[in-house]
Design an enzyme around this catalytic site. Structure first.
Site, PDB file in Angstrom:
ATOM      1  CB  THR A 203      -6.390  -6.821 -11.205  1.00  0.00           C
ATOM      2  OG1 THR A 203      -5.068  -6.415 -11.560  1.00  0.00           O
ATOM      3  CG2 THR A 203      -6.462  -7.077  -9.715  1.00  0.00           C
TER       4      THR A 203
ATOM      5  N   GLY B 168       1.444  -0.467 -11.298  1.00  0.00           N
ATOM      6  CA  GLY B 168       0.399   0.418 -10.805  1.00  0.00           C
ATOM      7  C   GLY B 168      -0.304  -0.124  -9.571  1.00  0.00           C
ATOM      8  CG  ASP B 169      -2.135  -0.492  -5.482  1.00  0.00           C
ATOM      9  OD1 ASP B 169      -2.161  -1.718  -5.478  1.00  0.00           O
ATOM     10  OD2 ASP B 169      -2.798   0.185  -4.651  1.00  0.00           O
TER      11      ASP B 169
ATOM     12  CE  LYS C 187       0.812  -2.246  -3.645  1.00  0.00           C
ATOM     13  NZ  LYS C 187       0.063  -3.355  -4.256  1.00  0.00           N
TER      14      LYS C 187
ATOM     15  CG  ASN D 208      -7.073  -1.819 -13.848  1.00  0.00           C
ATOM     16  OD1 ASN D 208      -6.671  -2.794 -13.215  1.00  0.00           O
ATOM     17  ND2 ASN D 208      -7.033  -1.749 -15.160  1.00  0.00           N
TER      18      ASN D 208
HETATM   19  N1  GLU Z   1      -0.921  -3.372  -7.373  1.00  0.00           N
HETATM   20  C1  GLU Z   1      -1.246  -4.685  -7.838  1.00  0.00           C
HETATM   21  C2  GLU Z   1      -1.364  -5.624  -6.649  1.00  0.00           C
HETATM   22  O1  GLU Z   1      -1.827  -5.222  -5.605  1.00  0.00           O
HETATM   23  C3  GLU Z   1      -0.348  -5.177  -8.966  1.00  0.00           C
HETATM   24  C4  GLU Z   1       1.116  -5.156  -8.702  1.00  0.00           C
HETATM   25  C5  GLU Z   1       1.984  -5.509  -9.902  1.00  0.00           C
HETATM   26  O2  GLU Z   1       1.488  -5.749 -10.994  1.00  0.00           O
HETATM   27  O3  GLU Z   1       3.209  -5.530  -9.692  1.00  0.00           O
HETATM   28  O4  GLU Z   1      -1.064  -6.790  -6.712  1.00  0.00           O
END
Ligand code: GLU
Length: 451
Positions: free
Chosen positions: A215, A170-171, A131, A246
């Site tokens: 998601t 992304g996040d 992360k 998102n």
């Molecule tokens: N940020 C997203 C999560 O919390 C997606 C991470 C990703 O697609 O690598 O899982």
């Protein structure tokens, strides 16, 4: 080793970790929940004990922190702090998003990276956990400022990532626009078009159909399984969602497709209540096109009401809550409020949106509770599908990807609920998710020796 013994040993491990990471409350919160639930799996496995899997799994493989200097539109020099944590690579390359938000600290990045390890394991796909992000606030910044920030951020990050090493995505506040700028700079620095180095890319340069929706859709697919398992359904259910990014937008869309009425969602200052059900196209226009606040939604839908404060203070009865904003948005007081409004199921779209006390209260009061590492795994799972398409240089159709996503979410629900039963904790999906994710990673660590 007896049960109490293991419980005592995990307590000692927690105390050591707490001392070592003394000013990292979010990381310690994630660790505590994990240790409190996984010890029965350690207790029955001699190799885990002998090879000290718990101590090793709690220590990130690497953590980088770096300076991100950039120039704003007025010509002022600005500086932010960037991070990337490589938490665990036992089952695949590090994988996990980047978050740009003023609250980003080493603690936040580490809690997110730690949870990502087990979430990614639950997807059944070969991805490790990582992360990153920066304490950068994109609010009010121009597109050119965002671009310059992303380019500067990538000018350091590129050394630490790669399609077989670490694959960011992304996040919060990192979406298609930011991934585009980050990818452009990576490609320029490396002089190589490694499409698989980032996921969440645009469809013209290696992105996957349905990644944007994944998601939110995945959250609803998993929640739907959980509801059906207990004789409930989204059909005609009143639903409250927090957030309007998102995850929230596509969760609202899919829940409504399944017959629910989603009546509220929020941003960082307030929330909207739309008794007729949220109009997703108006919401998308406000958030994705205009990048405006929710007050803009009310300007376009006069029957909706905007209030300041937390959406969880809303004074209506509803059945399903999908917290999809940020960590610790539901504390014990708010958890009590949800239960008093008749909530039967809570599924976490954000990472760790419920405090430890909040989760305990839901479980004690018979609320179905799906933790983030299972409930929001659809995003990263679809990122792994994007990686597969990139390495084959192919693009699957929306329907193919969506079908695979649905199967993955159904499998995750089955895995975590079966695991909970196996360990005598029927309906405790927190324990089910932690043990199932942990065992997969721990078994890979056992096979790979002391590394
Ligand atoms: N940020 C997203 C999560 O919390 C997606 C991470 C990703 O697609 O690598 O899982």
């Amino acid at each position: 080793m007896g049960n109490t013994n293991t419980a005592l040993q995990t307590q000692a491990i927690y105390e050591r970790v707490a001392q070592l990471n003394a000013n990292e409350p979010e990381f310690l919160q994630a660790v505590k929940e994990f240790l409190d639930t996984v010890y029965p799996a350690v207790e029955e496995n001699e190799a885990y004990q002998k090879l000290n899997i718990l101590d090793r799994i709690l220590e990130p493989e690497q953590l980088v922190q770096f300076r991100v200097p950039w120039v704003d539109d007025a010509g002022n020099v600005q500086v932010n702090r960037g991070y990337r944590v490589h938490f665990n690579s036992a089952i695949g390359p590090y994988k996990g998003g980047l978050r740009f938000h003023p609250t980003v600290t080493a603690s936040v990045v580490k809690f997110l990276g730690f949870e990502q390890v087990f979430k990614n394991a639950l997807t059944g796909l070969p991805i490790g956990g990582g992360k990153g992000g920066a304490n950068f606030d994109p609010k009010g910044k121009s597109d050119m400022e965002i671009m310059r920030f992303c380019q500067s951020f990538m000018s350091e990050l590129y050394r630490h990532i790669g399609e077989n090493t670490d694959v960011p995505a992304g996040d919060i506040n990192v979406g298609g626009r930011e991934i585009g700028f980050l990818f452009g700079q990576y490609k320029r620095l490396k002089h190589s078009n490694d499409a698989g180095v980032l996921t969440g890319k645009g469809l013209t340069y290696g992105g996957s159909l349905a990644r944007t929706e994944a998601t939110g859709y995945g959250l609803v697919y998993l929640t739907d399984e959980m509801l059906k398992d207990k004789g409930l359904s989204f059909k005609d259910a009143t639903v409250v969602v927090s957030g309007s990014g998102n995850v929230a937008i596509y969760a609202i869309q899919k829940a409504q497709e399944l017959g629910a009425k989603v009546v509220a969602c929020s941003d960082s200052t307030g929330y909207i209540y739309d008794a007729e059900g949220i109009d997703v196209s108006v919401l998308q226009d406000c958030k994705e096109v205009k990048r405006a606040r929710l007050t803009e939604y009310v300007a376009q839908r006069p029957q909706a009401v905007y209030s300041e404060g937390s959406v969880w203070d809303i004074d209506i009865d509803y059945t399903v809550a999908l917290p999809s904003a940020t960590q610790n948005e539901i504390d014990l007081t708010l958890a009590k409020k949800l239960v008093s409004h008749g909530v039967k199921a809570v599924a976490e779209g954000a990472n760790m949106p419920t405090s430890l006390e909040g989760v305990a209260y839901f479980q004690e009061n018979g609320v179905l509770f799906a933790p983030a590492k299972a409930a929001n795994a659809g995003g990263v799972a679809t990122s792994a599908l994007e990686m597969s398409q990139n390495s084959q240089r192919l693009s699957w159709t929306f329907e193919e990807v969506d079908e695979k996503l649905k199967e993955i979410m159904q499998d995750i629900y089955k895995t975590i609920s079966d695991t909970a039963k196996e360990y005598g904790k029927e309906d405790d999906l927190v324990t089910g998710a932690n043990i199932a994710g942990f065992k997969k990673v721990a078994d890979a660590m056992v096979s790979q020796g002391i590394v």
